[in-house]
Motif scaffolding. Structure first.
Motif, PDB file in Angstrom:
ATOM      1  N   PHE A 299      32.888  51.164 -35.190  1.00  0.00           N
ATOM      2  CA  PHE A 299      32.424  51.406 -36.548  1.00  0.00           C
ATOM      3  C   PHE A 299      33.575  51.437 -37.549  1.00  0.00           C
ATOM      4  O   PHE A 299      33.426  50.987 -38.685  1.00  0.00           O
ATOM      5  N   SER A 300      34.718  51.957 -37.138  1.00  0.00           N
ATOM      6  CA  SER A 300      35.875  51.945 -38.047  1.00  0.00           C
ATOM      7  C   SER A 300      36.325  50.528 -38.314  1.00  0.00           C
ATOM      8  O   SER A 300      36.603  50.148 -39.466  1.00  0.00           O
ATOM      9  N   SER A 301      36.393  49.713 -37.256  1.00  0.00           N
ATOM     10  CA  SER A 301      36.827  48.322 -37.399  1.00  0.00           C
ATOM     11  C   SER A 301      35.848  47.527 -38.251  1.00  0.00           C
ATOM     12  O   SER A 301      36.250  46.734 -39.102  1.00  0.00           O
ATOM     13  N   ALA A 302      34.526  47.746 -38.032  1.00  0.00           N
ATOM     14  CA  ALA A 302      33.511  47.012 -38.795  1.00  0.00           C
ATOM     15  C   ALA A 302      33.573  47.335 -40.281  1.00  0.00           C
ATOM     16  O   ALA A 302      33.175  46.527 -41.126  1.00  0.00           O
ATOM     17  N   ALA A 303      34.074  48.529 -40.612  1.00  0.00           N
ATOM     18  CA  ALA A 303      34.188  48.933 -42.019  1.00  0.00           C
ATOM     19  C   ALA A 303      35.454  48.387 -42.669  1.00  0.00           C
ATOM     20  O   ALA A 303      35.734  48.697 -43.827  1.00  0.00           O
ATOM     21  N   GLY A 304      36.223  47.590 -41.915  1.00  0.00           N
ATOM     22  CA  GLY A 304      37.438  47.005 -42.462  1.00  0.00           C
ATOM     23  C   GLY A 304      38.640  47.921 -42.392  1.00  0.00           C
ATOM     24  O   GLY A 304      39.654  47.677 -43.059  1.00  0.00           O
ATOM     25  N   THR A 305      38.547  48.958 -41.581  1.00  0.00           N
ATOM     26  CA  THR A 305      39.629  49.931 -41.446  1.00  0.00           C
ATOM     27  C   THR A 305      40.333  49.741 -40.111  1.00  0.00           C
ATOM     28  O   THR A 305      39.687  49.450 -39.110  1.00  0.00           O
ATOM     29  N   THR A 306      41.645  49.882 -40.093  1.00  0.00           N
ATOM     30  CA  THR A 306      42.358  49.916 -38.813  1.00  0.00           C
ATOM     31  C   THR A 306      42.056  51.263 -38.157  1.00  0.00           C
ATOM     32  O   THR A 306      42.415  52.312 -38.688  1.00  0.00           O
ATOM     33  N   PRO A 307      41.372  51.245 -37.025  1.00  0.00           N
ATOM     34  CA  PRO A 307      40.861  52.499 -36.475  1.00  0.00           C
ATOM     35  C   PRO A 307      41.952  53.487 -36.084  1.00  0.00           C
ATOM     36  O   PRO A 307      42.959  53.131 -35.473  1.00  0.00           O
ATOM     37  N   ARG A 308      41.718  54.736 -36.435  1.00  0.00           N
ATOM     38  CA  ARG A 308      42.490  55.854 -35.912  1.00  0.00           C
ATOM     39  C   ARG A 308      41.520  56.784 -35.204  1.00  0.00           C
ATOM     40  O   ARG A 308      40.528  57.213 -35.783  1.00  0.00           O
ATOM     41  N   VAL A 309      41.811  57.061 -33.942  1.00  0.00           N
ATOM     42  CA  VAL A 309      40.903  57.890 -33.142  1.00  0.00           C
ATOM     43  C   VAL A 309      41.712  59.018 -32.522  1.00  0.00           C
ATOM     44  O   VAL A 309      42.797  58.792 -31.979  1.00  0.00           O
TER      45      VAL A 309
END
Length: 390
Positions: A299-309
Motif C-alpha cells: 500500500f505504501s508503494s502503490a501510493a507512490g511512497t518509498t515504503p518505510r516499515v
C-alpha cells in the motif's frame, strides 16, 4: 438454570437452525398438515419461541404470523416441556385469560401440544393443534403428535447439517485461496534466488550461486512447513494452534527474507525491534507478520511512497504486543473494522488483492486468544497492532 440463562440457551439453539425469517420449509408444512389430519382438527402450527416472540414457522388452517411471547399459549407450557391436552382452555387457569382464548386474538377452546426439543435437550417450541370447539385427544393421537414433534426436530437437524456442509465447502474454497495467498511470498523468494543462481556461472561466481541456492532451499523448507501446518490448522478448525517458545525476531527475519523481492523492487526499508521470546504457533504468527509487512509495503508503494516499515514487539503486563507501522496512505477510521472481514478491502485505495490477508491475521490473533486493531502510525500511515496474552 435461571430464566435468563434458559432464554439465552434457547435463543442460541434456535439460531443454529437459521429458521426465523427464512422461506417456508415444505417438510415442516407437511408435518403440520399431517398433525391436523391425525388429530382431527382444522388447525395446527409449529411454534418456535425465543426470548421475545412466538414465531409460527408452519401452519395449516390460518396464515402463520409472529406474536409477542407473553401472548403465546405454547410459551406457558414450554417452561415445563411435555405433552399437554386441554379440552376447554376457558376452564384452565394457565389459559383462561390468554388473548388467544378470550377473543382478543382468537377463540381457542381445544388445545394440545408436544414440545420440540433439540438433541441437546433444549425446548425451542411446540407442535400444536387447536380448535374453536372443545375436544379430546386419545392416547394414540397424543402419541402420534409426539412422534410428529420428533420429526420436526429431525427436519431441522437435517437442514442444519446440510447448511453446515455447504458452508464447509465454501470455507474449503476460501482456505485454498488463503494457502495460495500465504505461500506466494516464499515461492517468489525461491524463484528469485534460483534465477540469481542461474545468472551466476559456476566458474565465475560459484560462491554467489551457492549462497542463492541455499537461500532458495531455506525458503522451500519454510514453504513445506507452512503447507503442512496450515493444512493441520484447517483440519482442526483453527481451534488449537501450537504453543511453542519462539523468538519474534527470528520470525521477523524469515518474513523479511521471504519478502526480499517485494522489498528490493519497492526500495523499502524494514527495521525490526522485536527481541522478545513468546509462546505461540510459529507458522501462524509468521503468516500473520508476513501479511502485515507485505500489506505495508504494497500500500505504501502503490501510493507512490518509498515504503518505510517498522516491526516492533514489547512485553506488557500479562501480554505481549506486536506492531507493524508504515508510511503509506493509512486506513480511514470508518474502514478499520470492515477490512478484517473476509474478502473485504479498503475501498479508498485501488490496490490489487482479494482482501484475504487481514482476515487471516484476525483469525490467527483470535486463535491465540488475542486481539488485532488499526491505529494511525507515527510514520504517517497505518499502525496495525496485535495483543496476545502471555
Amino acid at each position: 438454570m435461571t430464566s435468563t440463562v434458559a432464554d439465552r440457551t434457547r435463543a442460541e439453539a434456535i439460531a443454529d437452525y437459521a429458521l426465523i425469517g427464512a422461506p417456508p420449509v415444505a417438510d415442516l408444512q407437511g408435518l403440520v398438515e399431517l398433525a391436523s389430519t391425525v388429530c382431527g382438527v382444522s388447525t395446527a402450527v409449529i411454534n418456535i419461541i425465543d426470548d421475545r416472540f412466538q414465531h409460527q414457522v408452519a401452519a395449516v388452517g390460518f396464515t402463520p404470523a409472529t406474536c409477542a411471547r407473553e401472548d403465546s399459549m405454547c410459551a406457558v407450557v414450554l417452561a415445563d416441556p411435555g405433552p399437554v391436552v386441554v379440552s376447554d382452555a376457558r376452564k384452565d387457569d394457565r389459559f383462561a385469560t390468554n388473548p388467544f382464548v378470550t377473543g382478543e386474538i382468537a377463540h381457542v377452546r381445544f388445545y394440545a401440544s408436544s414440545p420440540v426439543i433439540t438433541p441437546s435437550g433444549v425446548a425451542i417450541g411446540t407442535l400444536c393443534v387447536f380448535d374453536e370447539d372443545t375436544g379430546e385427544l386419545s392416547p394414540d393421537h397424543q402419541k402420534a403428535l409426539d412422534l410428529l414433534a420428533h420429526q420436526v426436530v429431525d427436519v431441522l437437524e437435517l437442514r442444519r447439517i446440510t447448511r453446515e456442509l455447504s458452508q464447509s465447502n465454501e470455507q474449503l474454497e476460501l482456505f485454498a485461496g488463503q494457502v495460495s495467498h500465504d505461500l506466494r511470498n516464499p515461492l517468489t523468494a525461491i524463484t528469485g534466488f534460483l534465477e540469481l543462481a542461474a545468472d551466476s556461472p559456476e566458474m565465475v561466481d560459484a560462491p554467489r550461486a551457492s549462497w542463492a541456492i541455499g537461500r532458495a532451499e531455506a525458503a522451500a523448507e519454510r514453504m513445506a512447513v507452512m503447507v503442512s501446518d496450515l493444512l493441520e490448522y484447517a483440519r482442526l478448525g483453527g481451534a488449537k494452534p501450537h504453543r511453542d517458545e519462539l523468538s519474534l525476531a527470528d520470525i521477523a527475519a524469515s518474513v523479511i527474507e521471504d519478502l526480499d523481492s517485494a522489498i528490493t523492487a519497492s526500495g523499502a526499508t524494514v527495521t525490526v525491534d522485536a527481541d522478545l521470546q513468546v509462546v505461540g504457533d510459529r507458522t501462524l504468527l509468521r503468516a500473520l507478520m508476513q501479511n502485515l509487512v507485505a500489506n505495508a509495503i504494497k500500500f505504501s508503494s502503490a501510493a507512490g511512497t518509498t515504503p518505510r516499515v517498522e516491526i516492533r514487539a514489547q512485553q506488557l503486563v500479562g501480554s505481549w504486543r506486536l506492531t507493524v507501522d508504515d508510511n503509506g496512505p493509512g486506513i480511514a477510521p470508518d474502514q478499520r473494522e470492515r477490512v478484517f472481514a473476509l474478502m473485504e478491502r479498503d475501498v479508498s485505495h485501488d490496490v490489487p488483492g482479494l482482501g484475504i490477508g487481514l482476515s487471516t491475521c484476525e483469525r490467527i490473533a483470535s486463535a491465540h486468544g488475542g486481539r488485532i486493531g488499526i491505529d494511525d502510525s507515527p510514520l504517517g500511515g497505518t499502525s496495525v497492532w496485535v495483543v496476545v496474552p502471555l
